[in-house]
Each structure stands twice: as C-alpha cells, then as structure tokens.
Scaffold this active site. Structure first.
Site, mmCIF file in Angstrom:
data_model
loop_
_atom_site.group_PDB
_atom_site.id
_atom_site.type_symbol
_atom_site.label_atom_id
_atom_site.label_comp_id
_atom_site.label_asym_id
_atom_site.label_seq_id
_atom_site.Cartn_x
_atom_site.Cartn_y
_atom_site.Cartn_z
ATOM 1 C CE LYS A 140 2.239 -17.126 -1.966
ATOM 2 N NZ LYS A 140 1.766 -18.180 -0.855
ATOM 3 C CD GLU A 159 8.531 -18.951 -20.027
ATOM 4 O OE1 GLU A 159 8.468 -19.196 -19.255
ATOM 5 O OE2 GLU A 159 9.295 -20.086 -21.217
ATOM 6 N NE ARG A 212 13.188 -21.727 -27.565
ATOM 7 C CZ ARG A 212 12.687 -21.392 -26.071
ATOM 8 N NH1 ARG A 212 13.935 -21.304 -25.620
ATOM 9 N NH2 ARG A 212 11.762 -21.841 -25.692
HETATM 10 C C1 MV4 Z 1 5.526 -20.774 -12.254
HETATM 11 C C2 MV4 Z 1 4.162 -21.505 -11.963
HETATM 12 C C3 MV4 Z 1 3.708 -21.042 -10.759
HETATM 13 N N1 MV4 Z 1 4.260 -20.303 -9.675
HETATM 14 N N2 MV4 Z 1 6.416 -20.484 -11.109
HETATM 15 C C4 MV4 Z 1 6.265 -23.880 -15.940
HETATM 16 C C5 MV4 Z 1 7.280 -23.788 -17.520
HETATM 17 C C6 MV4 Z 1 7.957 -22.871 -16.639
HETATM 18 N N3 MV4 Z 1 8.571 -21.433 -17.781
HETATM 19 C C7 MV4 Z 1 7.694 -21.871 -15.489
HETATM 20 N N4 MV4 Z 1 5.878 -23.082 -15.236
HETATM 21 C C8 MV4 Z 1 5.596 -23.083 -14.152
HETATM 22 N N5 MV4 Z 1 6.104 -21.875 -12.931
HETATM 23 C C9 MV4 Z 1 5.713 -20.218 -10.252
HETATM 24 N N6 MV4 Z 1 6.544 -19.074 -8.796
HETATM 25 C C10 MV4 Z 1 3.536 -22.242 -12.966
HETATM 26 C C11 MV4 Z 1 4.425 -22.959 -14.129
HETATM 27 C C12 MV4 Z 1 3.089 -23.624 -15.283
HETATM 28 C C13 MV4 Z 1 2.618 -24.121 -15.200
HETATM 29 C C14 MV4 Z 1 2.398 -25.120 -13.903
HETATM 30 C C15 MV4 Z 1 2.088 -26.477 -13.332
HETATM 31 C C16 MV4 Z 1 1.259 -27.298 -14.462
HETATM 32 C C17 MV4 Z 1 1.019 -26.478 -15.588
HETATM 33 C C18 MV4 Z 1 1.463 -25.240 -15.848
HETATM 34 C C19 MV4 Z 1 2.008 -24.614 -17.285
HETATM 35 C C20 MV4 Z 1 2.532 -23.833 -17.084
HETATM 36 C C21 MV4 Z 1 3.122 -22.667 -16.339
#
Ligand code: MV4
Length: 450
Positions: free
Chosen positions: A205, A279, A296
C-alpha cells in the site's frame, strides 16, 4: 603499537568513507591499506592509509567492484580484514562469502543475513515473524496479472511496486488505479531485471505524507544488541537524501523506546552482528511499519555518532573481531541535536551530477561542526563515481542551534568550480515548516516543485 583486533585492515572503498574508516583504524591502532583506481591516484585515502594498491582502471566494475583485484590486494599486503564502506561491495553477500573463504574477516554482518535482507520480500516476511509491523502488501508477485490486480484491489489504491532486489527507492513505482496496473507491472519487472538481474517485485500500500525514520542497531556475536535511536530521513529528492537529522521531531521518548526495542529484538532474531539500520515509515495516525534493513554503515551515520557519542565504525571493527559490546541499552543517552547536509556536485536545474575540478575549497570550521570529506582545492570530481563532495554535520544542544550552525556552515563553506546542492539546502533550512519540524516524504515535491 599492536592491537588485539586485526593485523591490518584493507578499505575497499574511496572518498570520504575510506578516510572515515582510516580514522577509526588509527584510533584503534590498526594499520590500513587503501585500494584505488587509476582515476584516484591523487586521492586523500591513498595518501593517508599506511599502504596503497592500485586495483584497476577508473570504471568501478574494473576496480572497486572487482572482487579478485580487491582480494589480491589484501593478500599481497597481508591484511586480515576488509571494511567495505557503503555502496560498491558493502551489501554483496557473495563478496562477504569470498572474504570468509579466503580467510579474511568481512567487517559487517554474515553473508547469510546480508542475503536475507537483500531480498526485500524475504526480509519483510522474516521481520513480520519477528514481531515488526509491515506495510500491507503481497509477499511476492507470481502468477497471472488478474491475481495481482485482485490483491491490489484488496490492499486499496494507491499501491507501490518495489523491486525485491532493490532498496533505497530504486525501481519503485506508484500506481494510482487499476487501469495503470498492468503497464506498471510490465515496466517494473523489465526495469528490475535490467537493474538487479531478477524481475521479482512486490506490492505495498502506498503511504503518502509519511515520515521515513530509520533506527540504528548494534549487535555483537554474543547475543547482545542495542539500538542508538533514530535518524529522520524524509527529505529526499529522487530517493537521494539531501538532509538528515537525529533525533526525529516526530518521536516521543516512549515511541522511540518501543520501536527501538522492537527493532533490536528483530535484529537478534536473525542473528545479526554488526552495525545495521532498520527503515520505517511512520504515517500521520501513529502507525509505523518496517520497510527494509540496510546491512552497511550508512552515509548519514555521523548524526547518530554526534548525539550518542559512539564511533560506529570502531564499533563495527570491534564487533567483527568478536569483541562484546561495551555498552548496554541503559548506557545509551541521546544528547542534543545533529543535522547532516550531503553536499553533492550537481546542476540545480537538472539535478544531474556535475563533475569537474574544484578550483577553490574552504571548509567551515567552528564549534559544533564536523566535515566528512575527501575534497581539496584542485581535486577533480570524477564522472565515474558518486558526486558527493562533503558531508557537513552540525551539532547543537537543541534543534534550533543545530540549524543555525548549519546555516552558518553552508554560508561559510567555499566550493568553486562545480555547481552544488548548497543553495537548495539553504532554502530547506530557511523554510518555516522545516524549522517547525513539519517534514514528510513529500516535503521537497510540495515546497520546491521543479
Ligand atoms: C514507501 C513510501 C510510501 N509507501 N513505501 C523511499 C526509499 C525506500 N527505502 C522506500 N521509500 C518509500 N517507500 C510505501 N509503501 C515512501 C517512500 C519514501 C518516499 C517516497 C516518495 C518521495 C519521497 C520519499 C522519501 C522517503 C521515503
């Protein structure tokens, strides 16, 4: 001076992180070996290590990613351990395995746990079983698209497609409605195969306006594990972090303790041993979810060091030498506030890397500022590698003081010859919402549209 840890550590990396590892080794009394490509002969990590070995041409695939060349360099210099830094071979389970086979200690967790966490699908399943909440989604995508569409319908749109072998946002794709799903799946699988060698993907989601908060873990080989609190990493652009801080304005001491302890216990349940990062995504209504674990040392580790007083790289080295953690959870106190700005060489219009010669460089130096960098005047930022110039990290007794110091540090930092991210970071720092701590994953899109 002789130490009881390692005879000699080879650093399989370059730039600021190679220097960071050299510092940790010097403090522990361990001699160091640098490896370098033909493009990096004039690098500071070559100058400051005790020995240096050229391992190949500029292209990373032929040098810093060339496992036989790195292992040979360790063998001819009689090193007995390898620190991989971040990027390059840091999360290669295969490399960690080759090190073991060759009698070299890989300074990081076991190949098994690197492999587990590298498969983001398996990691989700394992961490859910260990008691961490995960984002509603699929376990693994297989079978006909009708079945996938049914699951997506059950989760509810928007959904996000992620590559199972991805991580850090690589290969992510947001899908707003069922009409976009089929095309998005096709593209995501093609991209995943090209980027990671496997088309495996999964659905989650999509949680908008969330906060991206990660917990730092330390675990030894003797069943001891602690958490060092969190880092707030919501301010990202194209999944490149621009500014990180510790602690997060979002967490209460109670929530920090709850999530930190859950994360530490989950690490223990997979026999994790080294520094590691879990995370999480925190939504607006008090829910939080595990996303992935990084095995890491991370680029943004200094903000945790400044608020805890621990040296995470020294901890990694001691743990790899099978020493016990010297600190228990009760010893860990978070004090003050730290902010990091990653100064990259990039064009402000296109956000593309902007390699070239640094014609003038002046580091800001005053109370409460730390600069992790391998740059100097006349240094050339090579198009072959990441365009990070420096990490400016400021500390204050509170967030307002850390922000003020960062503003002054950026104002007094001189980088000429290349365009940098500094103007963008200055705009973020002066933004009212940022100053009030109101940040989320869409902060940059919303406040600084292109
Ligand atoms: C997401 C999310 C919202 N919903 N997953 C970005 C890095 C990676 N490790 C996972 N990330 C995200 N995963 C779900 N299910 C939002 C992020 C996200 C992000 C998304 C769009 C723009 C900026 C962002 C900054 C941090 C995390």
């Amino acid at each position: 001076m002789s130490n009881s840890l390692f005879r000699k550590v080879l650093i399989a990396n370059r730039g600021e992180i190679a220097l960071r590892v050299i510092h940790a080794c010097k403090e522990l009394g361990i001699p160091t070996v640098a490896v370098y490509s033909q493009a990096d002969r004039d690098s500071l990590h070559v100058r400051f290590a005790d020995e240096a070995v050229c391992i190949g041409p500029p292209a990373s695939s032929e040098s810093y990613l060339n496992i036989p060349a790195v292992i040979s360099a360790a063998e001819i210099t009689n090193a007995d351990a390898i620190h991989p830094g971040y990027g390059f071979l840091a999360e290669s389970a295969y490399f960690a395995e080759v090190c073991e086979t060759c009698g070299l200690t890989f300074i990081g967790p076991s190949p098994e746990v690197i492999r587990l966490m590298g498969d983001k699908n398996r990691a989700r399943k394992e961490m859910r079983e260990a008691g961490l909440p995960i984002i509603p989604g699929t376990e693994k995508i297989a079978g006909p698209q009708e079945a996938v569409a049914r699951v997506a319908g059950e989760i509810g749109y928007p959904v996000i497609i992620k590559a199972a072998a991805g991580g850090g946002g690589k290969g992510m794709r947001i899908v707003q409605s069922e009409s976009e799903l089929a095309t998005a799946l096709d593209l995501a699988q093609t991209e995943a195969r090209a980027a990671f060698g496997t088309p495996d993907i999964y659905l989650e989601k999509y949680i908008s306006d969330a906060r991206h908060i990660e917990f730092q873990i330390l675990a030894d080989h003797h069943g001891n594990v602690i958490h060092l609190g969190e880092r707030e990493c919501s301010i990202q652009r194209r999944h490149q972090k621009l500014l990180e801080e510790a602690p997060s304005t979002y967490l209460t001491p109670e929530l920090r303790e709850e999530v930190g302890n859950l994360a530490a216990r989950a690490a223990l349940s997979v026999n994790y041993s080294s520094a590691g990062t879990m995370e999480f995504l925190f939504d607006g209504s008090g829910h939080y979810y595990f996303m992935e674990m990084n095995t890491r040392i991370q680029v943004e580790h200094p903000v945790t060091e400044l608020v805890t007083g621990l040296d995470l790289v020294k901890e990694q080295i001691r743990i790899a030498a099978r020493q016990r953690l010297e600190h228990s959870q009760e010893d860990i106190q978070l004090r003050g506030w730290a902010i990091e700005c990653r100064i990259n060489a990039e064009c402000p219009q296109t956000f593309l890397p902007c390699p070239g010669k640094i014609t003038a460089f002046h580091p800001p130096t005053f109370m409460g500022v730390r600069l992790d960098t391998a740059a100097y005047t006349e240094w050339v930022i090579s198009p072959f590698y990441d365009s990070l110039i420096a990490k400016v990290i400021t500390y204050g007794t509170n967030r307002a003081e850390a922000i003020k110091r960062m503003e002054r540090a950026l104002e007094m930092m001189v980088v000429e010859g290349v365009k940098t991210t500094i103007p963008l970071q200055q705009r973020i720092l002066s933004n009212d919402d940022f100053q009030e701590g109101r940040i989320h994953t869409h902060f940059l899109d919303r406040f600084f549209p292109r």
